[in-house]
Scaffold this motif. Structure first.
Motif, short mmCIF file in Angstrom:
data_model
loop_
_atom_site.label_atom_id
_atom_site.label_comp_id
_atom_site.label_asym_id
_atom_site.label_seq_id
_atom_site.Cartn_x
_atom_site.Cartn_y
_atom_site.Cartn_z
N ILE A 31 90.21 25.54 43.32
CA ILE A 31 91.65 26.43 42.45
C ILE A 31 91.51 27.89 43.36
CG2 ILE A 31 90.86 27.59 40.42
CD1 ILE A 31 90.51 25.40 39.08
N GLY B 108 100.23 36.85 42.55
CA GLY B 108 100.54 37.49 43.18
C GLY B 108 101.98 38.34 43.16
N VAL B 109 102.22 37.63 41.82
CA VAL B 109 103.65 38.85 41.55
C VAL B 109 103.61 40.17 40.68
CG1 VAL B 109 105.76 38.70 39.42
CG2 VAL B 109 105.48 37.20 40.82
N PHE C 283 102.47 35.83 48.42
CA PHE C 283 103.67 37.04 47.48
C PHE C 283 103.39 38.13 48.35
CE2 PHE C 283 104.54 32.89 45.01
CZ PHE C 283 105.46 33.27 43.88
N GLU C 284 101.82 38.52 48.03
CA GLU C 284 101.62 39.86 48.73
C GLU C 284 102.18 40.35 50.22
OE1 GLU C 284 97.63 40.33 48.91
OE2 GLU C 284 98.28 42.71 48.60
N GLY D 244 106.84 39.86 49.17
CA GLY D 244 106.48 40.29 48.26
C GLY D 244 106.37 42.54 49.02
N LEU D 245 105.84 42.78 49.87
CA LEU D 245 105.80 44.20 50.22
C LEU D 245 107.36 44.24 51.04
CD1 LEU D 245 103.13 45.99 49.90
CD2 LEU D 245 102.77 45.14 52.48
N ALA E 262 98.84 30.12 38.59
CA ALA E 262 98.49 31.27 38.72
C ALA E 262 98.12 32.82 39.42
CB ALA E 262 96.46 31.08 38.42
N GLY E 263 97.84 31.28 40.97
CA GLY E 263 97.86 32.20 42.16
C GLY E 263 99.58 33.76 42.27
N ALA E 264 100.18 32.62 42.21
CA ALA E 264 102.08 33.17 42.11
C ALA E 264 101.84 34.31 40.82
CB ALA E 264 102.75 32.25 41.77
N ALA F 209 93.45 27.74 46.72
CA ALA F 209 95.09 27.41 46.08
C ALA F 209 95.99 28.57 45.09
CB ALA F 209 95.27 26.67 45.04
N ALA F 210 94.70 29.15 44.40
CA ALA F 210 95.26 30.18 44.15
C ALA F 210 95.86 31.83 44.94
CB ALA F 210 94.44 30.64 42.61
N GLY F 211 94.38 31.70 45.86
CA GLY F 211 94.46 33.18 46.71
C GLY F 211 95.58 32.60 48.06
N ASN G 41 102.17 46.81 44.07
CA ASN G 41 102.21 47.74 45.41
C ASN G 41 103.63 47.94 45.54
OD1 ASN G 41 99.87 46.51 45.97
ND2 ASN G 41 100.80 45.29 47.35
N ARG G 42 104.65 47.74 44.92
CA ARG G 42 105.75 48.32 45.02
C ARG G 42 105.91 49.92 44.53
NH1 ARG G 42 111.27 45.08 45.81
NH2 ARG G 42 109.90 43.46 48.22
N ILE H 297 100.25 41.84 41.83
CA ILE H 297 99.74 42.69 43.26
C ILE H 297 101.03 43.54 43.58
CG2 ILE H 297 99.64 42.87 44.82
CD1 ILE H 297 97.03 40.83 43.82
N THR H 298 102.67 42.65 43.59
CA THR H 298 103.53 42.64 44.32
C THR H 298 104.05 44.21 43.72
OG1 THR H 298 103.86 40.91 45.25
CG2 THR H 298 105.64 41.81 45.23
N VAL I 43 98.66 31.20 47.34
CA VAL I 43 99.74 31.79 47.46
C VAL I 43 99.50 32.92 47.00
CG1 VAL I 43 101.37 31.16 45.05
CG2 VAL I 43 100.50 29.15 46.22
N LEU I 44 99.04 33.72 46.35
CA LEU I 44 98.29 35.19 46.04
C LEU I 44 99.27 36.54 47.21
CD1 LEU I 44 95.64 36.71 43.91
CD2 LEU I 44 96.86 38.04 46.00
N ALA J 125 96.50 25.62 39.35
CA ALA J 125 96.19 26.79 40.51
C ALA J 125 97.04 27.79 40.82
CB ALA J 125 94.90 26.87 41.70
N ALA J 126 97.79 27.20 42.09
CA ALA J 126 99.10 27.60 42.69
C ALA J 126 99.42 28.51 41.77
CB ALA J 126 99.66 26.93 43.39
#
Lengths: 219, 371
Positions: free
Chosen positions: A20, B340-341, A31-32, A35-36, B335-337, A23-25, B347-348, B343-344, A27-28, B332-333
């Motif tokens: 978990i 990620g949104v 995105f990070e 996204g930057l 949740a990670g997304a 996978a979450a890490g 950051n922005r 955090i993005t 994708v995070l 989990a992916a």
């Protein structure tokens, strides 16, 4: 808790949480990174080089002319380690069973003796690369805690896997549990260490190839 | 050597009994040689063992059955007949065993208390089945709770042999969610030597081997950290399995009874727990050495290991996750997304506010600073 209970925990709750977080890490982090974003390059490209990014993805897998002779340990060690690691992870029958159970896909396995040799090659390569990292002044200067952590996180699953396969050091059930725990530690930390290059390597190669193409050094 | 002296319960020596049953010394020595080999003793010990067992008075044994299925008793008594093992077993003085004894009700309980009194400190206590701690009413014998009977009978025992996985580790009754609060003998009794003979059921010869060791040396055999005799539980099924070479070569049966399975290829992929199971099935085998589960085409289920019932699905390979699924990874992916949104966005906005706060510097200002 006896050894079988420990193994059940390693295959059960511990693995679930590690997967978990992994996978979450991953994708995070993707995105990070995406996204930057990057500032739009308003300058006119120096050379018109379509596909420079994609070509770089492949050409960077080969050493540039002359570098293999100057840095043989880094290149040969790097190849041996990565190929050994891939063969061990992807072609050992019990590992394929793991992927089959999780994703429903499987493929033929290699003979265990061959996988064993691959694992040994990867372990030896890792040790040689560490020695080189420590003895080479430039590499030593460039290395920080993150590099040594990434090295240890990668070595542990290989080493514990080898020891459990050969029934060495500890009793098998315990050793197998330790192997799983080491993999889980790797999974949890992979997205947040330099080991994230597993996912970012081709992205950054493409970006480098593309930006250099625009600046006039197309690959 | 511990010998019992009560004439009432123990009559004659084992040797005399064997003679009466027409067992020759040659046959008996052969049996002892096999036993010494199985107990990992030097070959010279065979004659010592034969001598000791032959001279020994019949050992008083009290057998208590708690939360169990009688499979352990079946295993030991219903082996092919007659074998020397079963005869040896006949030749102990089995003073109480509520499945096998003819007596019932008060007479049965009297046999137990009598044996306890007459052989105080000398009798062997064999227990099969787990002990319910949730409510004493879950399992009683003659109105006595399993716990009380175990405490009472263990007091005067020379040693305790816990037979079967229920008595040794809680077994099936202890499986999640353990409705009766089942525990093992060793969870309750702390002041007596306990020999664990796990298995569901355990191998008959392991039982006779342990008894023979006790009769010969008057002591319990060397045990591992789970209380099992090392001579029988020292190696895994996998280590001694005839299919092992195929595991090493990476040759596996894909389904039950496929061509590969018939050719003796490894059953690892079909969920065999042989690599983590310590028992003697692969060497002593079952039914007079005829076969054992893996030989008949079914993987080992690990029945002699603690909590084997809760150690993941029986038909999943050991390297497979117990419960992880691809959909779990997908969730989990997602949740990670989401993270990620977030955090993005953070950051922005940091970037935007930095840009907004940025003050432009003119060349004149820089020149003034230089002065």
């Amino acid at each position: 808790m006896n050894h079988l209970d420990l193994l059940t925990f390693a295959r059960g709750d511990a693995l679930n949480w590690a997967l978990i977080l992994f996978a979450a890490g991953v994708v995070l982090r993707l995105f990070e990174i995406f996204g930057l974003g990057r500032k739009a390059d308003l300058a006119k490209p120096r050379t018109n080089s379509p596909g420079s990014g994609w070509r770089t993805v492949f050409t960077r897998s080969l050493p540039p002319q002359g570098l293999l002779n100057r840095e043989p340990v880094t290149y040969v060690g790097g190849y041996v380690f990565h190929l050994g690691l891939f063969a061990t992870i992807l072609f050992f029958a019990p590992h394929i069973e793991f992927f089959d159970d999780l994703f429903g896909i499987s493929w033929p396995n290699l003979p265990s003796a061959l996988v064993d040799a691959s694992a040994v090659a990867a372990i030896v390569a890792l040790c040689v690369l560490l020695a080189h990292r420590i003895t080479n002044p430039v590499k030593r200067m460039l290395s920080g805690f993150g590099d040594y952590l990434a090295w240890a996180l990668t070595l542990l699953p290989l080493l514990t896997g080898y020891l459990s396969f050969h029934h060495l050091l500890f009793e098998y059930t315990l050793m197998l549990s330790l192997h799983l725990f080491s993999v889980e530690l790797l999974l949890v930390l992979l997205p947040f260490t330099k080991l994230f290059h597993t996912f970012s390597v081709f992205i950054s190669r493409w970006y480098n190839g593309d930006i250099f193409g625009r600046k006039g050094t197309a690959s | 050597m511990k010998q019992t002296n009560s004439p009432k319960v123990l009559q004659g020596t084992v040797g005399e009994g064997l003679e009466q049953r027409g067992i020759t010394r040659r046959e008996f020595l052969k049996f002892c040689t096999a036993l010494t080999a199985m107990l990992a003793l030097p070959p010279s010990m065979a004659s010592v063992m034969a001598e000791a067992i032959a001279k020994a008075r019949r050992q008083s044994v009290i057998w208590l059955s708690f939360q169990e299925c009688t499979g352990c008793t079946e295993s030991i008594t219903r082996s092919h007949s007659p074998t020397l093992e079963t005869l040896i077993f006949d030749l102990i003085s089995l003073d109480y065993h509520h499945t096998l004894q003819a007596a019932s009700a008060e007479a049965a309980e009297l046999a137990r208390t009598q044996a306890m009194q007459e052989n105080a400190g000398k009798y062997l206590l064999v227990v099969d089945g787990s002990i319910p701690m949730g409510d004493p009413g879950y399992s009683t014998i003659a109105g006595i709770s399993n716990y009380d009977m175990l405490i009472e009978t263990a007091k005067g025992a020379a040693a305790i042999v816990a037979v079967g996985t229920c008595a040794t580790y809680g077994g099936l009754p202890k499986a999640d969610p353990n409705p009766t609060g089942a525990v093992a003998v060793s969870d309750i009794i702390k002041d007596k030597p306990i020999i664990n003979v796990p298995g569901c059921p355990p191998i008959p010869v392991v039982m006779t081997g342990v008894l023979a060791h006790f009769l010969t040396f008057g002591s319990i055999p060397e045990l591992d950290d789970l209380g099992r005799p090392k001579s029988f539980y020292g190696e895994t099924i996998h280590d001694r399995c005839y299919r092992r070479p195929f595991y090493d070569q990476g040759k596996f049966a894909q389904t039950f009874d496929d061509e590969a399975a018939r050719m003796g290829w490894c059953l690892f992929k079909l969920g065999c727990k042989g690599p983590v199971t310590y028992n003697a099935c692969a060497t002593t085998k079952w039914n007079d050495g005829t076969s054992f589960p893996i030989q008949s085409g079914h993987g080992c289920i690990g029945c002699s290991e603690p909590n084997f019932w809760d150690a993941g699905p029986l038909y999943k390979a050991l390297s497979m996750p117990v419960s992880a699924t691809a959909s779990m990874l997908g969730a989990a992916a997602v949740a990670g997304a989401a993270a990620g949104v977030a955090i993005t966005w953070h950051n922005r906005s940091t970037k935007a506010s930095a840009k907004a706060a940025h003050e432009k510097v003119t060349p004149q200002e820089l020149l003034r600073e230089d002065k």
